[in-house]
Design an enzyme around this catalytic site. Structure first.
Site, PDB file in Angstrom:
ATOM      1  N   LYS A 181      32.800   0.166  26.521  1.00 29.05           N
ATOM      2  CA  LYS A 181      34.043  -0.163  27.220  1.00 29.05           C
ATOM      3  C   LYS A 181      34.848  -1.177  26.411  1.00 29.05           C
ATOM      4  CE  LYS A 181      35.519  -1.615  31.887  1.00 29.05           C
ATOM      5  NZ  LYS A 181      35.013  -2.062  33.213  1.00 29.05           N
ATOM      6  N   SER A 235      36.556   0.335  37.153  1.00 28.93           N
ATOM      7  CA  SER A 235      37.422   0.302  35.981  1.00 28.93           C
ATOM      8  C   SER A 235      36.804   0.894  34.716  1.00 28.93           C
ATOM      9  CB  SER A 235      37.824  -1.152  35.700  1.00 28.93           C
ATOM     10  OG  SER A 235      36.680  -1.948  35.412  1.00 28.93           O
ATOM     11  N   SER A 268      32.540  -1.342  39.384  1.00 28.21           N
ATOM     12  CA  SER A 268      33.290  -0.683  38.308  1.00 28.21           C
ATOM     13  C   SER A 268      32.470   0.235  37.424  1.00 28.21           C
ATOM     14  CB  SER A 268      33.981  -1.742  37.432  1.00 28.21           C
ATOM     15  OG  SER A 268      35.047  -2.337  38.129  1.00 28.21           O
TER      16      SER A 268
END
Length: 547
Positions: free
Chosen positions: A74, A207, A231
């Site tokens: 990420k 996210s 997330s």
């Protein structure tokens, strides 16, 4: 579908080369690039790493745990050779001087970094739609066949950021060394088109949506996400993969750009529970650079075979407070079928109560905003990140920099957090939220003291919604709905995992959440592995749609 153990065995027995595996992932990445899962791709470096891995396999000596395994990370993890932007104008062009501890531990064990994945800006969102690089699209029910001709080119269609002009001026662009030049960056205009907005595609969750899509589409075998209020588990549920949030303090946060320090946890996305356990075995453990990591002796996370898991010895709890009025009937039925699977196999299944769960989302929202306001204070145009060109005054520089660098969602949370932290509001909001957080944590502790091993709950209210439906509500309202079942775990610091359960009547994945006791991660993963094998989620449906 091959898991990590099977791939590693093929690599060791020369039935598959590390170079071929890397190339397969690169080709799959290119084929699915319309999903916008990656913000940067380091394919040249990945190929060189694969060559070195194959040389090690050929020698048969010093083979590491993840030798030649493609991974994705990420974009809020620090990486030395690849831009770390947090999908924000504020950090666009930033190349950290070090790797995050979890990234370095994976690389030290032979993993190959394919690139950085898309996300909500500074991880503030639950749909991966608030990114300067554009939204991440769910691969399920995506019209791949209509894109076939566009994906047949031999060159990857992502343009280097250095070749495109941006609308903002950056005062501290790093020098471009060879490793940075070969990395391809997506820019904010590469994927955001008028036709995209009108297509009936589904959100990936957030996210960590980019990491979930990367695993779901097999452009990597495992990926790192971050989990502050769900997330990792949220996009895992929407994309039909395993999403794991470890116990707070088990895995180092050093190098993870913070959102909420007291709740942030590095998370793992993979296709199977065994894959998750293999990665956790590499990244878990004390880190002298993170004082919040535990100093207890390290315990290996190798899981027993399914045939050796005695599910009858476990007690499963069903929290009655998760039966919220807004829970759709289909999700409720899926949840009931999962409980029946455990009960029919001989496990004890009991209804339990978390009496303060009804206050958790409000408590979480206050604490989240307060810590966001604190963590974002360093991005002022002087210390870190983008600097505006104005020179009228220091105050004007601050204001202009933060207005240009942050999107509306981030600015809104900063404003709310600073309001809650005002002297006249501090006791009323922040301290009161901390008191409620303690009660929520105690509710979980009381349940586990009664002999419950894990809790079984929905991960999300429903399957993924279309992009059009998702953006019909503002970010704050949407996050309160999407994080409803996941954020209590973060406030209590407990481990939790999403297991893909089945395909809904809409043709989209539905996942369920298992919540474990603090630092009983291996027990949670063991029960999850058993449940995963009972469910036998149809990954082939997605593979066939991509092919």
């Amino acid at each position: 579908m091959q898991n990590l153990k099977e791939v590693l065995n093929q690599l060791k027995t020369n039935h598959l080369s590390a170079e071929a595996l890397c190339e397969q992932c690169i080709q799959r990445l290119r084929k699915t690039q319309d999903l916008n899962a990656y913000v940067s791709v380091s394919d040249s470096k990945a190929r060189r790493q694969a060559q070195k891995a194959q040389q090690i396999y050929n020698s048969g000596k010093n083979i590491r745990k993840l030798e030649g395994i493609p991974i994705a990370v990420k974009d809020n993890y620090s990486t030395t050779d690849i831009q770390t932007s947090c999908a924000s104008h504020m950090l666009l062009g930033y190349h950290p001087p070090y790797n995050a501890t979890v990234v370095q531990r994976l690389l030290d064990q032979g993993a190959i970094l394919m690139g950085k994945t898309n996300m909500d800006e500074f991880a503030m969102g639950s749909g991966s739609v608030n990114s300067i690089f554009g939204p991440v699209k769910n691969p399920w029910k995506y019209p791949f066949n209509k894109k076939t001709q566009n994906n047949q080119s031999s060159d990857y269609d992502v343009r280097a950021a250095s070749n495109k002009k941006t609308s903002m001026d950056y005062s501290a662009n790093p020098s471009k060394n060879d490793s940075n030049q070969e990395t391809q960056y997506v820019t904010e205009t590469d994927h955001v088109t008028e036709s995209d907005q009108s297509q009936a595609w589904y959100v990936s969750g957030g996210s960590s949506g980019g990491s979930a899509v990367a695993v779901a589409t097999a452009s990597c075998l495992v990926a790192l996400g971050s989990d502050t209020g769900g997330s990792v588990r949220n996009p895992a549920s929407y994309c039909g993969v395993v999403g794991y949030k470890p116990t707070y303090g088990l895995v180092s946060r050093h190098g993870l750009i913070p959102l909420v320090n007291s709740m942030d946890v590095p998370g793992i996305l993979s296709k199977t529970v065994d894959d998750t356990a293999a990665v956790l075995d590499v990244i878990a453990g004390h880190d002298e650079l993170d004082s919040t990591t535990v100093t207890d002796p390290r315990v290996p996370f190798n899981l027993p075979d399914v045939s050796r898991i005695d599910i009858k010895s476990f007690h499963i709890g069903i929290p009655k407070e998760y039966h919220v009025p807004t829970l759709p009937g289909e999700t409720r039925q899926t949840w009931q079928r999962a409980a029946d699977i455990f009960e029919n196999a001989g496990a004890k299944v009991s209804q339990v109560s978390l009496p303060h769960m009804q206050y958790s989302i409000v408590c979480y929202s206050v604490l989240n905003a307060c810590e966001v306001a604190s963590n974002m204070a360093c991005y002022d145009g002087i210390e870190f990140g983008h600097r505006a060109s104005t020179s009228d005054s220091t105050e004007a520089l601050y204001a202009s920099t933060r207005h240009q660098g942050f999107n509306e969602v981030v600015r809104g949370r900063i404003l709310a957090g600073n309001y809650f932290l005002l002297k006249r509001n501090y006791d009323k909001y922040f301290l009161q939220a901390q008191r409620v957080r303690r009660l929520i944590s105690q509710d979980f502790a009381n349940i586990f003291k009664e002999g419950i091993d894990v809790l079984l709950t929905p991960t999300t209210l429903s399957d993924a919604m279309s992009y059009t439906d998702y953006i019909s509500e503002d970010n704050r309202t949407r996050c309160e709905k999407e994080d409803l079942f996941t954020q209590p775990v973060n406030m209590a610091g407990l481990p939790a995992i999403n297991i893909p359960m089945e395909i809904s009547t809409s043709g989209l994945p539905v996942g369920l959440q298992l919540i474990g006791q603090s630092f009983k991660d291996k027990r949670l993963l063991t029960i999850s592995k058993w449940f995963e094998h009972q469910v036998n989620f149809p990954y082939s449906d997605l593979v066939n749609s991509i092919e």
